[in-house]
Design an enzyme around this catalytic site. Structure first.
Site, PDB file in Angstrom:
ATOM      1  N   ASN A 165       8.002  -3.458  -3.827  1.00 45.62           N
ATOM      2  CA  ASN A 165       8.247  -2.681  -4.425  1.00 45.62           C
ATOM      3  C   ASN A 165       6.949  -1.787  -4.977  1.00 45.62           C
ATOM      4  O   ASN A 165       7.132  -0.897  -6.145  1.00 45.62           O
ATOM      5  CB  ASN A 165       8.979  -2.879  -5.983  1.00 45.62           C
ATOM      6  CG  ASN A 165       8.159  -4.141  -6.553  1.00 45.62           C
ATOM      7  OD1 ASN A 165       6.927  -4.403  -6.075  1.00 45.62           O
ATOM      8  ND2 ASN A 165       8.627  -4.586  -7.718  1.00 45.62           N
ATOM      9  N   GLU A 211       4.423  -4.558 -12.165  1.00 46.65           N
ATOM     10  CA  GLU A 211       5.761  -3.869 -11.623  1.00 46.65           C
ATOM     11  C   GLU A 211       6.158  -2.356 -11.981  1.00 46.65           C
ATOM     12  O   GLU A 211       5.399  -1.829 -12.855  1.00 46.65           O
ATOM     13  CB  GLU A 211       6.779  -4.836 -12.286  1.00 46.65           C
ATOM     14  CG  GLU A 211       6.597  -6.432 -12.004  1.00 46.65           C
ATOM     15  CD  GLU A 211       7.200  -6.732 -10.531  1.00 46.65           C
ATOM     16  OE1 GLU A 211       6.755  -5.898  -9.778  1.00 46.65           O
ATOM     17  OE2 GLU A 211       7.815  -7.810 -10.443  1.00 46.65           O
TER      18      GLU A 211
END
Ligand code: GLP
Length: 260
Positions: free
Chosen positions: A136, A143
């Site tokens: 990702n 994140e």
């Protein structure tokens, strides 16, 4: 940003190790930034070979790991404390007293993060930061939507990262929900950054990081703003790059420019 596309994963590890070895030969007390995960294992294996043949001495280096799970036992084989000790410090002959991992077991995690930042600063900053990348686009455990200004802090793992990392545990339920990670701001302070990626599973992330807009949805894209970032990938990880022929042409002709 320099993008180097190599024929195979083993070439990726060897070139990254050569860059690190050169830096350490010039500065034996260099401060290294260590990544975990499978991506950098080839780098550590190549460095271990150089150490075992006497071509490199890492005993005077210091190092800081990127991240650690929160609440995982220190002796759990998947704690990054264990991984760094078993896969980096021992095989590379580093001094364990000079290698730090964020303390994911601290009672006061906020204070532990602040101490970690203080430690990096007191060591004079990180000379070369090794990075892998998540599918990702995360670097460390930053994140998507992580602040570009972030420092070492607690983060919540995405379900994608938990699923990706479940292979290291007996099941996804065992993967911790939280982690401590150097922030994107911390990583950007490193004087040099090497990001490695292998395999088609990383192709979308590499394309977004190298050629996409700088966006916190692909946190590694912040490296487009780093003054000395090198992205080293194999053919499979490079497979979604639009300008792949240009990167290869540039690298093939690099020595020509360097020697004239
Ligand atoms: C892990 C680590 C990252 C690593 C990434 C990719 O969760 N926290 O530092 O770069 O995810 O892992 P791998 O190299 O195993 O694909």
């Amino acid at each position: 940003m320099e993008v180097i596309v190599l024929p195979s994963a083993s070439h990726v590890g060897e070139l990254a190790a050569d860059i690190i070895a050169k830096l350490v030969r010039d500065k034996p007390t260099a401060v290294l930034g260590l990544a975990t995960g499978s991506s950098p294992l080839g780098i550590y294996a190549a460095l271990a070979t150089l150490v075992s043949t006497g071509e490199l001495d890492l005993s005077a280096t210091a190092a800081f790991a990127l991240d650690e799970y929160v609440g995982i036992a220190a002796d759990h084989p998947q704690s990054y404390l264990s991984v760094i000790r078993d896969e980096v410090v021992e095989p590379l002959g580093m001094d364990p007293a000079k290698v730090r991992v964020p303390d994911g077991r601290a009672d006061d995690l906020v204070a532990a993060c602040a101490r970690y930042e203080d430690g990096i600063r007191a060591a004079g900053g990180i000379d070369i930061q090794i990075l892998g990348v998540g599918t990702n686009g995360h670097i460390g455990f930053n994140e998507p939507t992580s602040s570009f200004a972030s420092r070492t802090r607690v983060k919540t793992l995405t379900q994608k990262t938990i699923d990706d990392n479940a292979r290291f545990f007996d099941s996804a339920d065992e993967v911790p929900i939280h982690c401590l990670t150097q922030g994107l701001g911390t990583i950007m302070d490193a004087r040099q950054v090497i990001l490695v990626a292998q395999g088609s599973g990383k192709a979308a992330a590499i394309a977004a990081i190298v050629e996409g807009p700088v966006s916190s949805m692909w946190p590694g894209s912040i490296l487009q703003h780093h003054p000395h970032a090198t992205i080293i990938v194999d053919e499979a990880a490079a497979s979604e790059l639009t300008l792949v022929d240009y990167y290869k042409h540039t690298y093939d002709n690099k020595k020509v420019v360097a020697t004239t």
